[in-house]
Design a protein around this motif. Structure first.
Motif, PDB file in Angstrom:
ATOM      1  N   VAL A 134     -44.114  -5.454  13.930  1.00  0.00           N
ATOM      2  CA  VAL A 134     -44.205  -6.598  13.030  1.00  0.00           C
ATOM      3  C   VAL A 134     -44.168  -6.117  11.579  1.00  0.00           C
ATOM      4  N   LEU A 135     -43.512  -6.897  10.730  1.00  0.00           N
ATOM      5  CA  LEU A 135     -43.544  -6.636   9.287  1.00  0.00           C
ATOM      6  C   LEU A 135     -44.370  -7.738   8.639  1.00  0.00           C
ATOM      7  N   LEU A 136     -45.554  -7.403   8.167  1.00  0.00           N
ATOM      8  CA  LEU A 136     -46.440  -8.398   7.546  1.00  0.00           C
ATOM      9  C   LEU A 136     -45.985  -8.666   6.106  1.00  0.00           C
ATOM     10  N   VAL A 137     -45.820  -9.958   5.762  1.00  0.00           N
ATOM     11  CA  VAL A 137     -45.281 -10.312   4.440  1.00  0.00           C
ATOM     12  C   VAL A 137     -46.200 -11.338   3.768  1.00  0.00           C
ATOM     13  N   ALA A 138     -46.361 -11.217   2.457  1.00  0.00           N
ATOM     14  CA  ALA A 138     -47.166 -12.205   1.717  1.00  0.00           C
ATOM     15  C   ALA A 138     -46.674 -12.311   0.283  1.00  0.00           C
ATOM     16  N   GLY A 139     -46.962 -13.446  -0.351  1.00  0.00           N
ATOM     17  CA  GLY A 139     -46.708 -13.593  -1.778  1.00  0.00           C
ATOM     18  C   GLY A 139     -47.740 -12.781  -2.555  1.00  0.00           C
ATOM     19  N   GLU A 140     -47.597 -12.735  -3.889  1.00  0.00           N
ATOM     20  CA  GLU A 140     -48.492 -11.870  -4.674  1.00  0.00           C
ATOM     21  C   GLU A 140     -49.690 -12.638  -5.231  1.00  0.00           C
ATOM     22  N   SER A 141     -50.514 -13.134  -4.334  1.00  0.00           N
ATOM     23  CA  SER A 141     -51.788 -13.736  -4.712  1.00  0.00           C
ATOM     24  C   SER A 141     -52.521 -13.955  -3.398  1.00  0.00           C
ATOM     25  N   TYR A 142     -53.722 -13.411  -3.313  1.00  0.00           N
ATOM     26  CA  TYR A 142     -54.417 -13.509  -2.042  1.00  0.00           C
ATOM     27  C   TYR A 142     -55.587 -14.469  -2.177  1.00  0.00           C
ATOM     28  N   PRO A 143     -56.036 -15.055  -1.061  1.00  0.00           N
ATOM     29  CA  PRO A 143     -57.231 -15.902  -1.137  1.00  0.00           C
ATOM     30  C   PRO A 143     -58.395 -15.110  -1.739  1.00  0.00           C
ATOM     31  N   LYS A 144     -59.550 -15.764  -1.880  1.00  0.00           N
ATOM     32  CA  LYS A 144     -60.600 -15.150  -2.735  1.00  0.00           C
ATOM     33  C   LYS A 144     -61.044 -13.742  -2.308  1.00  0.00           C
ATOM     34  N   GLU A 145     -60.829 -13.364  -1.047  1.00  0.00           N
ATOM     35  CA  GLU A 145     -61.253 -12.003  -0.644  1.00  0.00           C
ATOM     36  C   GLU A 145     -60.355 -10.922  -1.245  1.00  0.00           C
ATOM     37  N   GLY A 146     -59.248 -11.291  -1.887  1.00  0.00           N
ATOM     38  CA  GLY A 146     -58.342 -10.284  -2.463  1.00  0.00           C
ATOM     39  C   GLY A 146     -57.666  -9.467  -1.382  1.00  0.00           C
ATOM     40  N   ILE A 147     -57.557  -8.171  -1.625  1.00  0.00           N
ATOM     41  CA  ILE A 147     -56.826  -7.299  -0.693  1.00  0.00           C
ATOM     42  C   ILE A 147     -57.505  -7.262   0.684  1.00  0.00           C
ATOM     43  N   ASP A 148     -58.817  -7.565   0.712  1.00  0.00           N
ATOM     44  CA  ASP A 148     -59.522  -7.584   2.003  1.00  0.00           C
ATOM     45  C   ASP A 148     -58.912  -8.615   2.952  1.00  0.00           C
ATOM     46  N   TYR A 149     -58.348  -9.669   2.370  1.00  0.00           N
ATOM     47  CA  TYR A 149     -57.677 -10.680   3.205  1.00  0.00           C
ATOM     48  C   TYR A 149     -56.534 -10.016   3.993  1.00  0.00           C
ATOM     49  N   VAL A 150     -55.772  -9.190   3.300  1.00  0.00           N
ATOM     50  CA  VAL A 150     -54.645  -8.509   3.953  1.00  0.00           C
ATOM     51  C   VAL A 150     -55.166  -7.501   4.981  1.00  0.00           C
ATOM     52  N   LEU A 151     -56.220  -6.769   4.603  1.00  0.00           N
ATOM     53  CA  LEU A 151     -56.751  -5.753   5.531  1.00  0.00           C
ATOM     54  C   LEU A 151     -57.258  -6.407   6.816  1.00  0.00           C
TER      55      LEU A 151
END
Ligand code: SAM
Ligand code: SF4
Length: 465
Positions: A134-151
């Motif tokens: 899988v290739l995980l993709v997102a725009g450049e703004s994360y919900p309030k957890e910041g990068i932790d959201y992605v992790l």
């Protein structure tokens, strides 16, 4: 030009003067022949040599380039094609990239960041179609957890199961990070960190990226340096073709690769070649300023194959089935299939896609077609899980040893797909593909592969070498 804080001289990455000189070069016929002979020795090409190929227009010369690329592709990659799917987790974005539907000024789309539960559901759907990468993709703004959201999203994807199957390799396409955050991605076991410069042409870049952190060209250009510094040794680069002259972009890609090799001893693991596709809220996405014709696109793929023979080339479902089939022969080694580019798309959530797709077929239909064209679909994730990444990968790849791993692993993982997920039609053609693939293997490899395939048929999973 010299950035002290990250100690990088930008002209070393993209040397405009050198690129312009190469662009204006007028090649002779004998030079072309010499370069193609070098390619047949599977050697890397210099920027000057790549410019000779780019400036070759006569039918005979172009035909020789395409044929040599096909030869090199077969020598290094055989007839395998690695398959993956993108997973869009969020369309929140602070940037105003004029070509993208997720740009912050596009007020016509509903913004959505998937919850971890929704990410799990998306992954489960992907698993049920047979995907393993899988290739995980997102725009450049994360919900309030910041990068932790992605992790957390990465952990969620890896935790998903369908029977004995799981996602075995997760790559990411995410905005540039600081070294500390790249280290976090590494800890969470990503495969490749992928980032496209979009255009290496600085003035064009400034005109197209109007707002937000992405408007900083230099910060994006140096992201791969930071990823390497953080210990990620598997990176992917790319250009969004259609924004600026494709010949300039190809030479700039080579310039970037030469810089990385000089500084870190290794270049990118993959290059992606997306072409601009229509996107809601973007005028230029439908009328690219520098459209790349199908003929130029195919020639460019062939040239990249010759320029960096050991670097994977990725083609997405932005392209139509026809172009994709032709591109396989010219050097593409990885393709996405059965893709959705809207968050929640695999569960039919009604959200806006990032751009229109050219290939809407299901994974099963793509696999059928790949077999029909004489290729072996591969879901192999062995290199990354066996630590064959970065310099270790190159040590295997350059003497041609990687084939000894890839060929059996492709057949074994494809057999898993046939057992668990294929339609009857695909299973029938797939069994023939595997039989032919086994027949083509040298004796020792054949023995191991047949035994492994038997184990897969009797229920074992995840066998690799
Ligand atoms: N937001 C991050 C960024 O821009 O780097 C990462 C994800 S972004 C969704 C992934 C890629 O989509 C971008 O790098 C860009 O090349 C591509 N893209 C954006 N708009 C596109 C369009 N209209 N057609 C084709 N590709 C597009
Ligand atoms: Fe945001 Fe990436 Fe789209 Fe730019 S390309 S608007 S950064 S999602």
């Amino acid at each position: 030009m010299f950035n002290k804080s990250i100690n990088i001289n930008f002209t070393m990455i993209i040397n405009n003067e050198k690129i312009q000189n190469a662009l204006n070069y007028k090649p002779t016929h004998s030079e072309l022949e010499e370069i193609l002979s070098k390619s047949k020795r599977l050697e890397r090409l210099s920027m000057q040599e790549v410019s000779v190929l780019l400036n070759t227009y006569d039918d005979g010369g172009v035909k020789s380039i395409l044929q040599t690329a096909n030869w090199v592709k077969n020598e290094i990659y055989g007839n395998r094609l690695v398959i993956f799917a993108p997973l869009y987790i969020s369309n929140l974005c602070n940037n105003d990239c004029t070509y993208c539907a997720f740009r912050c000024t596009n007020t016509n789309i509903e913004r959505k960041a998937l919850s971890q539960e929704e990410i799990l559901k998306e992954t489960e759907v992907l698993l049920k179609t047979g995907q393993k990468r899988v290739l995980l993709v997102a725009g450049e703004s994360y919900p309030k957890e910041g990068i932790d959201y992605v992790l957390k999203a990465i952990d969620t994807v890896y935790a998903a199961r369908d029977g004995k199957n799981n996602i075995r390799r997760l790559n990411v396409n995410l905005a540039p990070l600081e070294v500390e955050d790249f280290k976090k991605l590494k800890k969470h076991d990503i495969g490749t960190y992928q980032l496209f410069q979009e255009t290496y042409h600085k003035e064009t870049y400034a005109k197209l990226h109007l707002k937000g952190p992405k408007s900083n060209y230099d910060y994006r250009l140096t992201a791969i340096d930071r990823a390497f510094e953080a210990g990620l040794d598997d990176v992917g680069i790319g250009v969004l073709f259609g924004l600026y002259d494709h010949k300039y972009e190809v030479l700039a890609l080579i310039s970037h690769i030469e810089y990385l090799e000089e500084k870190f001893g290794m270049g990118p693991h993959t290059i992606s070649v997306p072409r601009l596709e229509p996107a809601t809220g973007s005028e230029i996405a439908s009328t690219p300023p520098y459209p790349v014709s199908d003929e130029d696109f195919k020639k460019m793929i062939a040239i990249l194959r010759l320029a960096v023979p050991y670097t994977g080339l990725i083609l997405s479902t932005r392209e139509t089935a026809e172009i994709r089939s032709e591109a396989f022969d010219l050097g593409i080694s990885q393709i996405s299939a059965g893709s959705k580019t809207n968050p929640g798309g695999y569960n039919d959530v009604d959200s806006m896609e990032q751009f229109s797709l050219g290939d809407h077929r299901s994974l099963d239909d793509v696999i059928y077609d790949v077999c029909l064209h004489g290729y072996i679909p591969s879901f192999c994730t062995s290199c990354y899980r066996s630590g064959r990444t970065g310099l270790d990968f190159m040590e295997y790849a350059k003497p041609g040893d990687i084939k000894k791993k890839c060929s059996p692993n492709a057949l074994i993982t494809f057999q898993e797909y046939l057992e668990d997920y294929a339609s009857p039609k695909t299973k029938a053609i797939g069994e023939k593909t595997i039989a032919k693939g086994l027949a083509d293997l040298p004796e020792k490899m054949k023995e191991f592969t047949i035994k492994s395939i038997q184990k897969i048929k009797s229920g074992e999973r995840d066998i690799f070498c």
